[in-house]
Design a protein around this motif. Sequence first.
Motif, PDB file in Angstrom:
ATOM      1  N   ASP A 193      27.437  65.226  80.454  1.00  0.00           N
ATOM      2  CA  ASP A 193      27.535  66.112  81.340  1.00  0.00           C
ATOM      3  C   ASP A 193      26.824  65.684  82.647  1.00  0.00           C
ATOM      4  O   ASP A 193      26.688  65.855  84.062  1.00  0.00           O
TER       5      ASP A 193
ATOM      6  N   ASP B  21      35.064  65.417  71.838  1.00  0.00           N
ATOM      7  CA  ASP B  21      33.972  65.316  72.819  1.00  0.00           C
ATOM      8  C   ASP B  21      33.610  66.639  73.471  1.00  0.00           C
ATOM      9  O   ASP B  21      33.482  67.867  72.526  1.00  0.00           O
ATOM     10  N   ALA B  22      32.692  66.008  74.602  1.00  0.00           N
ATOM     11  CA  ALA B  22      32.258  67.271  75.082  1.00  0.00           C
ATOM     12  C   ALA B  22      32.769  69.161  75.503  1.00  0.00           C
ATOM     13  O   ALA B  22      31.730  69.905  75.095  1.00  0.00           O
TER      14      ALA B  22
ATOM     15  N   LEU C 276      37.667  61.571  68.304  1.00  0.00           N
ATOM     16  CA  LEU C 276      36.587  61.542  68.819  1.00  0.00           C
ATOM     17  C   LEU C 276      36.671  63.048  69.547  1.00  0.00           C
ATOM     18  O   LEU C 276      37.463  63.750  69.834  1.00  0.00           O
TER      19      LEU C 276
ATOM     20  N   ILE D 150      28.056  67.516  69.529  1.00  0.00           N
ATOM     21  CA  ILE D 150      29.363  66.621  69.622  1.00  0.00           C
ATOM     22  C   ILE D 150      28.163  65.981  71.503  1.00  0.00           C
ATOM     23  O   ILE D 150      27.704  66.954  71.750  1.00  0.00           O
ATOM     24  N   PRO D 151      28.588  64.908  72.011  1.00  0.00           N
ATOM     25  CA  PRO D 151      30.363  64.456  71.043  1.00  0.00           C
ATOM     26  C   PRO D 151      29.925  63.591  70.054  1.00  0.00           C
ATOM     27  O   PRO D 151      28.853  63.201  69.403  1.00  0.00           O
TER      28      PRO D 151
ATOM     29  N   MET E 111      18.268  70.659  82.921  1.00  0.00           N
ATOM     30  CA  MET E 111      18.452  71.497  81.956  1.00  0.00           C
ATOM     31  C   MET E 111      20.306  70.800  81.605  1.00  0.00           C
ATOM     32  O   MET E 111      20.063  69.873  81.480  1.00  0.00           O
ATOM     33  N   LEU E 112      19.629  70.946  79.968  1.00  0.00           N
ATOM     34  CA  LEU E 112      21.378  69.711  79.563  1.00  0.00           C
ATOM     35  C   LEU E 112      20.745  70.601  77.979  1.00  0.00           C
ATOM     36  O   LEU E 112      20.607  71.431  77.410  1.00  0.00           O
ATOM     37  N   LEU E 113      22.622  71.095  77.726  1.00  0.00           N
ATOM     38  CA  LEU E 113      22.314  71.495  76.369  1.00  0.00           C
ATOM     39  C   LEU E 113      23.400  70.917  75.478  1.00  0.00           C
ATOM     40  O   LEU E 113      24.454  70.434  76.007  1.00  0.00           O
ATOM     41  N   LEU E 114      23.341  70.808  74.398  1.00  0.00           N
ATOM     42  CA  LEU E 114      23.480  69.723  73.414  1.00  0.00           C
ATOM     43  C   LEU E 114      23.861  70.576  72.197  1.00  0.00           C
ATOM     44  O   LEU E 114      23.756  71.392  71.857  1.00  0.00           O
TER      45      LEU E 114
ATOM     46  N   ASN F 249      24.331  60.358  68.750  1.00  0.00           N
ATOM     47  CA  ASN F 249      23.900  61.722  68.110  1.00  0.00           C
ATOM     48  C   ASN F 249      24.183  61.471  66.294  1.00  0.00           C
ATOM     49  O   ASN F 249      23.354  62.138  65.544  1.00  0.00           O
TER      50      ASN F 249
ATOM     51  N   GLN G 208      26.302  75.527  83.901  1.00  0.00           N
ATOM     52  CA  GLN G 208      26.455  74.947  83.184  1.00  0.00           C
ATOM     53  C   GLN G 208      27.342  73.743  84.351  1.00  0.00           C
ATOM     54  O   GLN G 208      27.346  72.658  84.762  1.00  0.00           O
TER      55      GLN G 208
ATOM     56  N   LEU H 272      29.996  58.941  77.401  1.00  0.00           N
ATOM     57  CA  LEU H 272      31.135  59.281  75.905  1.00  0.00           C
ATOM     58  C   LEU H 272      30.703  59.204  74.327  1.00  0.00           C
ATOM     59  O   LEU H 272      29.871  59.315  73.801  1.00  0.00           O
TER      60      LEU H 272
ATOM     61  N   ILE I 160      24.652  71.845  86.618  1.00  0.00           N
ATOM     62  CA  ILE I 160      24.498  70.326  85.855  1.00  0.00           C
ATOM     63  C   ILE I 160      25.449  69.598  85.981  1.00  0.00           C
ATOM     64  O   ILE I 160      25.540  68.736  86.403  1.00  0.00           O
ATOM     65  N   LEU I 161      26.873  69.926  86.285  1.00  0.00           N
ATOM     66  CA  LEU I 161      28.232  68.787  86.018  1.00  0.00           C
ATOM     67  C   LEU I 161      27.702  68.938  87.577  1.00  0.00           C
ATOM     68  O   LEU I 161      28.619  67.387  87.633  1.00  0.00           O
ATOM     69  N   GLY I 162      27.431  68.727  88.262  1.00  0.00           N
ATOM     70  CA  GLY I 162      27.402  68.809  89.678  1.00  0.00           C
ATOM     71  C   GLY I 162      26.942  68.211  90.548  1.00  0.00           C
ATOM     72  O   GLY I 162      26.153  67.247  91.707  1.00  0.00           O
TER      73      GLY I 162
ATOM     74  N   LEU J  54      36.702  71.138  84.118  1.00  0.00           N
ATOM     75  CA  LEU J  54      35.111  69.897  84.081  1.00  0.00           C
ATOM     76  C   LEU J  54      34.908  70.477  82.827  1.00  0.00           C
ATOM     77  O   LEU J  54      34.585  69.412  81.885  1.00  0.00           O
ATOM     78  N   ARG J  55      34.797  71.095  82.599  1.00  0.00           N
ATOM     79  CA  ARG J  55      34.234  71.217  81.470  1.00  0.00           C
ATOM     80  C   ARG J  55      34.502  73.004  80.034  1.00  0.00           C
ATOM     81  O   ARG J  55      34.641  74.262  81.219  1.00  0.00           O
TER      82      ARG J  55
END
Lengths: 606, 132, 223
Positions: C65, A465-466, A463, A405-406, A376-379, C86, A365, C79, A368-370, A162-163
């Motif tokens: 996310d 992606d994350a 592009l 990203i993205p 919390m958020l990671l950039l 951004n 993480q 996305l 977070i996705l689930g 998933l990531r």
Amino acid sequence: MTRIVGIDLGTTNSLVAYMKDGQPCVVPDRNGRAMVPSVVALTDNGLIVGDSAKEHLTRNPERTVYSVKRFMGKGLTDVQSELAYFPYQLTETGGVIRIRLGEKTYSPPQISAMVLKELKRRAEAYLGESITKAVITVPAYFNDSQRQATKDAGLIAGLEVLRIINEPTAASLAYGLQKHTQGTIAVYDFGGGTFDISILKLKDGIFEVLATNGDTHLGGDDLDRLLVDLFIGQIQEQHGIDLSGYPDHMQIVRLEAERAKIRLSDDLKTKITIELPNDKGHFTRELTREQLESLAIPVIERTLAPCRMALKDAGLTPKDIDEVVLVGGSTRMPLVRHRVEALFGKAPHCHLNPDEVVALGAAVQADILGGGTTDMLLLDVTPLSLGIETMGGVMSSLIRRNTTIPASAKELFTTYVDGQTGVDIHILQGERELVKDNRSLARFRLKVPPLPAGVPRIEVTFLIDANGILNVTATDMRTGQSQSIEVKPSYGLSDTEVERMIEDSFKFAADDVNARKLIEARLDAEALLKTTNKSLTEAGHLIAAGEAEGIRNALSQLTTAKDAADPRTIRARMADLEQAAKHLNVVMLDDSLRKSLQGKKVTEVT
Amino acid sequence: MAYSDKVVDHFNNPRNMGSFKKDEEGVGTGMVGAPECGDVMKLQIKVQNDTIVDAKFKTFGCGSAIASSSLATEWLKGKTIEEAQQIKNTDIVQELNLPPVKIHCSVLAEDAIKAALADYQKKADGEGSGTK
Amino acid sequence: MARSMCWHCQSAVTGEYFCERCVKVQPVSKETDYFTCLGFPRRLMLDSKQLEAKFYEMSRTFHPDFYQTKSPAEQTISLGNAAVLNTAYRTLRDPIQRAEYLLGLETGSVKDIRTSPPADLFEEILELQDTLEEYRASERDSQEGRALRATLETEQRALEQRKQDLEAQLQRLFTEWDQLQDRGEATSQARADRDRLLKQMRDLLSNRTYITSIVNDLATTIA
């Protein structure tokens, strides 16, 4: 909601972790160990992974693969300089390294998939449920090909990835969860094969990466090699033996070097003992921490330039960093801690377990996705600039390094010749000016309708992606039609090849379970045969002749059964042998107890 | 992407680098810049009997800008003023196979040609009318 | 802002980023400029803390996310939106990039404001480049090399000072621009002021780019 696990797929060791009541935990094996050595060995009984495979490093070096992470997303020429250090055979097909194990060759993603499968199995056994989804970590400085290769490994292992998340940022999530820090932190991640530095701003649950830098070919392995070179040079000098002709002994030296390095994080000196081939005795010497450090200095210095670069890119100076967090086994070295402290002007934080923190962060993480963790958020950022080839072999950047990203960039392409039907595009990643100094990611041909020059207008969107992975799409601006692009990766498996590997992996999955049981039974049987034979040699005179005969009988029965293909038969013969040798073991224990007590007064015993 | 040897050569060994004295007779100077990227280009022509007999350039900028100006000076030599007016940036883009991100380099070269021609005309007209 | 139909339930979208009827995320329109995207007016003196807070807030709205459990269509929209967000933040965060972007918005294209090229500055840059070439070709430790290096270092300091002066001038113009916009007058005087400010900013920004470019070249060569 199916559970998503977090996996740290390391150069030396790998771990799997999950979220339990809002806190990340690693999954241990039956013996309570969380780390699975990232080692795969081909034995007479098939492929084995982890601790048991690690034992084959010295027994069976040509057929035991370690540090495969160094080869992910690479071609053979990328690793030419270090080929001599690896006892297993490497070749290349279609821009991808292949590792020969017996009759077959495997791509690095396939080998990594075996490690992932082992982690998957372990998590399934521990959690009592099927695991199909995962977040997998990679070094922050991994390029697109290396990330894609990691994703492929997950797919082959039967995991939906998933990531793909960066190791230092994963560590920051675990750290942030624990410490509730606000401010600017630097994560210094020095592992077995890679080095990363990431600078993050932590504010109200947002983890914003400001800059990242690193070296995907710099780690503890490099320190081990310096020691190996030192030792084999001295062995050549003192004993006249060139160990490079003995792959098994080279592995003995490598493992001893690694252990000595680890011991010297706590001790000031240590003793090295290496068994020499052909009964030539042993090589022994003392190694001091000081000696290790004088060898290690140039390697550690190489981590500091990326740190300075990351600070510069973040627009910060060392005094702006509130906390330095250490990650990775190599940060246990006191010299590393001193150098980091000198650079940032403050003592680093080392209260987290540097081996586990990345896997724990991956579990956060995953949560977070689930949808479990929502505050919390990671950039994160892309570590390398992305661009296309332009005239004269020059790269021109479309997305700069350290862009959040993205991230996307658009380019409008047209034609300069009437009726031209295609435009070739070569995508690159890196910071250098010339194409040849950067990483080629992929090439593709943009299809253009045959029209007068300058009339076609095709917009290409790049592009990231994350996951830090590139996606390319094209739209004909005249018709609004989107065009599918077949991108040929420069250093990666094609989609069809990955599909075939997934199929193979499923086809053999059923066989795998059986094969695995057989392998385990055989390994256990071998161990039992070895110890019983030893006991019989040492204590056979203490038991009746008939009893000894019975044990020999059971021994030979198990030896025969071991080569059969049925794990149940092996287990049954093992039980027979254990029964037959039960008395012998009791007698032996009594005997050794008696011997150890000889010469002692009765009062001391009672 | 394959480039012709000629193009790579323009990139590696740019022709006609240098400058003429500005006030020399028959010299036209074009000085232009690209505000987007900071590239600066100076292109000069030397004209005799309505024909460009020599051209020189100085460029501060990326490889594509240097190659564009090098190519422009090569093309200018031997052309009449009128022929020189016809040179378009798209000709340069096509010859050098410039990608979209570098098209402004060819625009800069075209602007430099136009500016040099205009400067020559202005000087010629001025000298013709006797006002110096 | 006029918004089209919801891609999912086809009802008219009235909410800011989500369809109010089916609660599906909506793609940020291609026509939306970065100021509008981040909810700021077209001003040049923006508070960086406010900008960051808004960026974080919108990241929580759009980041992929938070769409992992949603439909593929919503994932694609998130996305795309996150990528736009951004870029918007990266552009507006930096005062110079922000001004360049605003100039583009106000005048259609940067090229549309014709300004006379600063010929003196160009001559200076090209001369400096000659000195740089000489330095590159010279023996670094020779007397000639050291002398050239000293000259280049002096030039570098002077240019950096000029860049700072330009930035100070730009700051004043930025403030003036914002004040003009705040007044919101539609008089011919206001229009003339607007055009003058745009042209002055264009000139200063261009000169700053030329200087930055040569200063970077100087710095890497001397380093």
